[in-house]
Design a protein around this motif. Structure first.
Motif, PDB file in Angstrom:
ATOM      1  N   ALA A 160       0.828  -1.205   0.000  1.00  0.00           N
ATOM      2  CA  ALA A 160       0.000   0.000   0.000  1.00  0.00           C
ATOM      3  C   ALA A 160       0.861   1.253   0.000  1.00  0.00           C
ATOM      4  O   ALA A 160       0.564   2.225  -0.701  1.00  0.00           O
ATOM      5  CB  ALA A 160      -0.943  -0.008   1.197  1.00  0.00           C
TER       6      ALA A 160
ATOM      7  N   VAL B  53      -6.047  -3.466 -10.748  1.00  0.00           N
ATOM      8  CA  VAL B  53      -5.823  -4.356  -9.609  1.00  0.00           C
ATOM      9  C   VAL B  53      -6.377  -5.746  -9.899  1.00  0.00           C
ATOM     10  O   VAL B  53      -7.271  -5.928 -10.723  1.00  0.00           O
ATOM     11  CB  VAL B  53      -6.459  -3.800  -8.319  1.00  0.00           C
TER      12      VAL B  53
ATOM     13  N   PRO C 107      -5.819  -9.983  -2.431  1.00  0.00           N
ATOM     14  CA  PRO C 107      -5.585  -8.550  -2.237  1.00  0.00           C
ATOM     15  C   PRO C 107      -6.484  -7.852  -1.232  1.00  0.00           C
ATOM     16  O   PRO C 107      -6.372  -6.635  -1.048  1.00  0.00           O
ATOM     17  CB  PRO C 107      -5.815  -7.984  -3.643  1.00  0.00           C
ATOM     18  N   LYS C 108      -7.357  -8.568  -0.550  1.00  0.00           N
ATOM     19  CA  LYS C 108      -8.333  -7.923   0.341  1.00  0.00           C
ATOM     20  C   LYS C 108      -7.661  -7.030   1.383  1.00  0.00           C
ATOM     21  O   LYS C 108      -8.032  -5.857   1.544  1.00  0.00           O
ATOM     22  CB  LYS C 108      -9.195  -8.984   1.022  1.00  0.00           C
TER      23      LYS C 108
ATOM     24  N   PHE D 188      -6.106  -3.967  -0.237  1.00  0.00           N
ATOM     25  CA  PHE D 188      -7.112  -2.971  -0.581  1.00  0.00           C
ATOM     26  C   PHE D 188      -7.494  -2.141   0.637  1.00  0.00           C
ATOM     27  O   PHE D 188      -7.620  -0.913   0.556  1.00  0.00           O
ATOM     28  CB  PHE D 188      -8.365  -3.647  -1.137  1.00  0.00           C
ATOM     29  N   GLN D 189      -7.700  -2.793   1.754  1.00  0.00           N
ATOM     30  CA  GLN D 189      -8.112  -2.083   2.958  1.00  0.00           C
ATOM     31  C   GLN D 189      -7.031  -1.114   3.426  1.00  0.00           C
ATOM     32  O   GLN D 189      -7.335   0.004   3.859  1.00  0.00           O
ATOM     33  CB  GLN D 189      -8.461  -3.100   4.049  1.00  0.00           C
TER      34      GLN D 189
ATOM     35  N   SER E 214      -6.874   1.912   0.915  1.00  0.00           N
ATOM     36  CA  SER E 214      -8.024   2.824   0.983  1.00  0.00           C
ATOM     37  C   SER E 214      -7.831   3.930   2.016  1.00  0.00           C
ATOM     38  O   SER E 214      -8.470   4.986   1.929  1.00  0.00           O
ATOM     39  CB  SER E 214      -9.303   2.043   1.288  1.00  0.00           C
TER      40      SER E 214
ATOM     41  N   ILE F 233      -9.293   3.674 -11.177  1.00  0.00           N
ATOM     42  CA  ILE F 233      -9.062   2.283 -10.818  1.00  0.00           C
ATOM     43  C   ILE F 233      -9.848   1.384 -11.751  1.00  0.00           C
ATOM     44  O   ILE F 233     -11.014   1.650 -12.053  1.00  0.00           O
ATOM     45  CB  ILE F 233      -9.496   2.013  -9.367  1.00  0.00           C
TER      46      ILE F 233
ATOM     47  N   ASN G 282     -15.251  -9.625  -8.846  1.00  0.00           N
ATOM     48  CA  ASN G 282     -14.113  -8.821  -8.381  1.00  0.00           C
ATOM     49  C   ASN G 282     -14.529  -7.377  -8.134  1.00  0.00           C
ATOM     50  O   ASN G 282     -13.957  -6.692  -7.275  1.00  0.00           O
ATOM     51  CB  ASN G 282     -12.973  -8.880  -9.391  1.00  0.00           C
TER      52      ASN G 282
ATOM     53  N   VAL H  64     -13.709  -5.093  -4.788  1.00  0.00           N
ATOM     54  CA  VAL H  64     -13.131  -3.754  -4.810  1.00  0.00           C
ATOM     55  C   VAL H  64     -14.060  -2.759  -4.125  1.00  0.00           C
ATOM     56  O   VAL H  64     -13.622  -1.902  -3.344  1.00  0.00           O
ATOM     57  CB  VAL H  64     -12.815  -3.333  -6.261  1.00  0.00           C
TER      58      VAL H  64
ATOM     59  N   ASN I  54     -13.835  -3.262  -0.267  1.00  0.00           N
ATOM     60  CA  ASN I  54     -12.555  -3.153   0.441  1.00  0.00           C
ATOM     61  C   ASN I  54     -11.653  -2.004   0.011  1.00  0.00           C
ATOM     62  O   ASN I  54     -10.782  -1.594   0.786  1.00  0.00           O
ATOM     63  CB  ASN I  54     -11.785  -4.464   0.283  1.00  0.00           C
ATOM     64  N   LEU I  55     -11.845  -1.479  -1.195  1.00  0.00           N
ATOM     65  CA  LEU I  55     -10.968  -0.407  -1.680  1.00  0.00           C
ATOM     66  C   LEU I  55     -11.701   0.907  -1.885  1.00  0.00           C
ATOM     67  O   LEU I  55     -11.202   1.971  -1.507  1.00  0.00           O
ATOM     68  CB  LEU I  55     -10.287  -0.840  -2.980  1.00  0.00           C
TER      69      LEU I  55
END
Length: 232
Positions: A19, A40, A46-47, A50-51, A54, A65, A81, A85, A88-89
């Motif tokens: 990140a 991504v 990637p969870k 992503f968090q 963010s 994105i 997906n 996203v 989580n993002l």
């Protein structure tokens, strides 16, 4: 082209480190051109990343994105997906970013791919950042061994854009950016976790056919050096 391994002690440390790197690259692109782009990967890996991403402070309203690949399912499908996203993002500080989905409501995946190619055409080439994953069979993005469009996907002369892929074990038809769309990203990352994935990567680094382990295309032929982020 030689790849660089960045190893972390845990998935949490990897998520934070990646990140930080991605936020730095996005900020540099915004400073240079006034905008930034990132593609991504999906799946479960990637969870946490992503968090972490963010919450990073940058001009998210100048970031676009998109996804490296997607299943041909609507965004409320648990296998989407896009849903991953969204959850989580595209929240916290990153909620201001523009998201361009690959799935487009259409009669079939091929028509969806045509629409998605048109909808994503405004993204700067190359991507500032492209992050791919890898499966236990050596697939990456939706470049599956035995996939019906794998040769087309891996051909560097295939035009930039999105094509479909169908393969045994893939479930739904897939939408995926071509190798030509991803391989020259200014920051090209392979994000993998677990000892078993490290073993798959070691096998992929040995001589062999790209059609059998498509990740080899990124290891061997990508215009940008592959940055591998791994944790056990």
């Amino acid at each position: 082209m030689a790849a660089t391994m960045h190893a972390f002690a845990s998935g949490a440390e990897l998520a934070a480190g990646l990140a930080d790197k991605v936020a730095e690259a996005l900020s540099a692109a915004i400073a240079a051109r006034g905008s930034a782009s990132i593609a991504v990967s999906g799946g479960s890996t990637p969870k946490a990343f992503f968090q972490e991403l963010s919450s990073r402070v940058l001009d998210w309203d100048k970031v676009t994105i998109t996804l490296v690949d997607e299943r041909f399912v609507p965004p409320d499908n648990p296998r989407s997906n896009h849903l991953l996203v969204n959850a989580n993002l595209l929240k916290d500080k990153a909620a201001a970013a523009q998201f361009l989905p690959l799935y487009q409501p259409a009669a079939d995946a091929k028509k969806s791919a045509v629409i998605a190619t048109r909808e994503t055409r405004g993204i700067d080439d190359p991507f500032d950042i492209a992050i791919v994953g890898m499966g236990g069979d050596g697939h990456t993005a939706s470049f599956f061994p035995g996939g019906n469009n794998l040769k087309l996907a891996l051909d560097p002369n295939t035009p930039r854009g999105i094509i479909t892929m169908e393969a045994d074990g893939a479930g739904e038809p897939r939408l995926t950016f071509t190798f030509s769309s991803l391989q020259d990203a200014r920051l090209l990352v392979l994000h993998i976790e677990g000892e078993s994935k490290k073993e798959v990567l070691a096998k992929a680094e040995q001589p062999g056919d790209e059609m059998e382990m498509p990740i080899r295309a990124f290891l061997r032929r990508a215009a940008s050096p592959l940055q591998i982020y791994w944790a056990p």
